[in-house]
Design a protein around this motif. Structure first.
Motif, mmCIF file in Angstrom:
data_model
loop_
_atom_site.group_PDB
_atom_site.id
_atom_site.type_symbol
_atom_site.label_atom_id
_atom_site.label_comp_id
_atom_site.label_asym_id
_atom_site.label_seq_id
_atom_site.Cartn_x
_atom_site.Cartn_y
_atom_site.Cartn_z
ATOM 1 N N SER A 60 0.899 -1.256 -0.134
ATOM 2 C CA SER A 60 0.005 0.028 -0.071
ATOM 3 C C SER A 60 0.942 1.351 0.085
ATOM 4 C CB SER A 60 -0.966 -0.097 1.154
ATOM 5 O OG SER A 60 -0.137 0.255 2.258
ATOM 6 N N ILE A 61 0.378 2.426 -0.375
ATOM 7 C CA ILE A 61 1.008 3.827 -0.283
ATOM 8 C C ILE A 61 1.553 3.837 1.193
ATOM 9 C CG2 ILE A 61 -1.153 5.103 -0.030
ATOM 10 C CD1 ILE A 61 1.986 5.765 -2.099
ATOM 11 N N GLU A 62 0.688 3.435 2.034
ATOM 12 C CA GLU A 62 0.993 3.723 3.513
ATOM 13 C C GLU A 62 2.432 3.116 3.859
ATOM 14 O OE1 GLU A 62 -2.011 2.822 2.745
ATOM 15 O OE2 GLU A 62 -3.014 4.880 2.985
ATOM 16 N N GLU A 63 2.258 1.557 3.245
ATOM 17 C CA GLU A 63 3.656 0.817 3.611
ATOM 18 C C GLU A 63 4.695 1.648 2.818
ATOM 19 O OE1 GLU A 63 5.305 -3.560 2.269
ATOM 20 O OE2 GLU A 63 3.106 -3.226 2.830
ATOM 21 N N PHE A 64 4.670 2.096 1.755
ATOM 22 C CA PHE A 64 5.823 2.649 0.992
ATOM 23 C C PHE A 64 6.303 3.657 1.696
ATOM 24 C CE2 PHE A 64 7.033 5.857 -2.124
ATOM 25 C CZ PHE A 64 7.915 5.214 -2.716
ATOM 26 N N THR A 65 5.408 4.676 2.216
ATOM 27 C CA THR A 65 5.936 5.943 2.639
ATOM 28 C C THR A 65 6.430 5.467 4.176
ATOM 29 O OG1 THR A 65 3.684 6.462 3.986
ATOM 30 C CG2 THR A 65 4.257 7.506 1.561
ATOM 31 N N ASN A 66 6.062 4.624 4.729
ATOM 32 C CA ASN A 66 6.634 4.210 6.141
ATOM 33 C C ASN A 66 8.288 3.597 5.949
ATOM 34 O OD1 ASN A 66 4.626 5.111 7.677
ATOM 35 N ND2 ASN A 66 3.500 2.945 7.544
ATOM 36 N N GLN A 67 8.394 3.241 4.672
ATOM 37 C CA GLN A 67 9.730 2.531 4.527
ATOM 38 C C GLN A 67 10.748 3.765 3.937
ATOM 39 O OE1 GLN A 67 9.400 -0.269 1.411
ATOM 40 N NE2 GLN A 67 7.828 -1.553 2.332
ATOM 41 N N LEU A 68 10.272 4.938 3.757
ATOM 42 C CA LEU A 68 11.048 6.070 3.494
ATOM 43 C C LEU A 68 12.029 6.420 4.414
ATOM 44 C CD1 LEU A 68 8.838 7.993 1.302
ATOM 45 C CD2 LEU A 68 10.300 6.621 0.452
ATOM 46 N N ILE A 69 13.073 6.643 4.243
ATOM 47 C CA ILE A 69 14.138 7.045 5.346
ATOM 48 C C ILE A 69 14.505 8.460 5.208
ATOM 49 C CG2 ILE A 69 16.377 6.906 6.309
ATOM 50 C CD1 ILE A 69 16.486 3.853 5.146
#
Length: 77
Positions: free
Chosen positions: A33-42
Motif C-alpha cells: 500500500s502507499i502507507e507501507e511505502f511511505t513508512n519505508q522511506l528514510i
C-alpha cells in the motif's frame, strides 16, 4: 500503483521497456500500500554546521542576468 489493489510498484523505465514486444520484465512490487511505502522511506539526516560551512566554501554560484531577474521577481512577491 495498482488502483484496484493499492499495491505500489517500481518501474525503471529508462532501462526496462516493459510492454514493448519481446520485453517480458514486469515492474517490481515494492509495497502492499502507499502507507507501507511511505513508512519505508528514510529521512536524511540534516548536515552538521561544519558540513554547511564546507559546502558554502566549496560552492561555485554563477550569477547570470536571468538568475538576478528571477530572484528579484521572487523578492517582489
Amino acid at each position: 500503483m495498482n488502483k484496484k489493489s493499492g499495491e505500489v510498484y517500481y518501474w525503471f523505465h529508462e532501462t526496462d521497456d516493459w510492454g514493448l514486444k519481446g520485453v517480458d520484465k514486469w515492474p517490481c512490487k515494492i509495497a502492499e500500500s502507499i502507507e507501507e511505502f511511505t513508512n519505508q522511506l528514510i529521512l536524511p539526516e540534516l548536515p552538521s554546521p561544519q558540513e554547511v560551512e564546507i559546502a558554502k566554501k566549496n560552492s561555485r554560484v554563477k550569477i547570470t542576468p536571468i538568475s538576478v531577474k528571477t530572484k528579484n521577481e521572487q523578492r517582489e512577491k
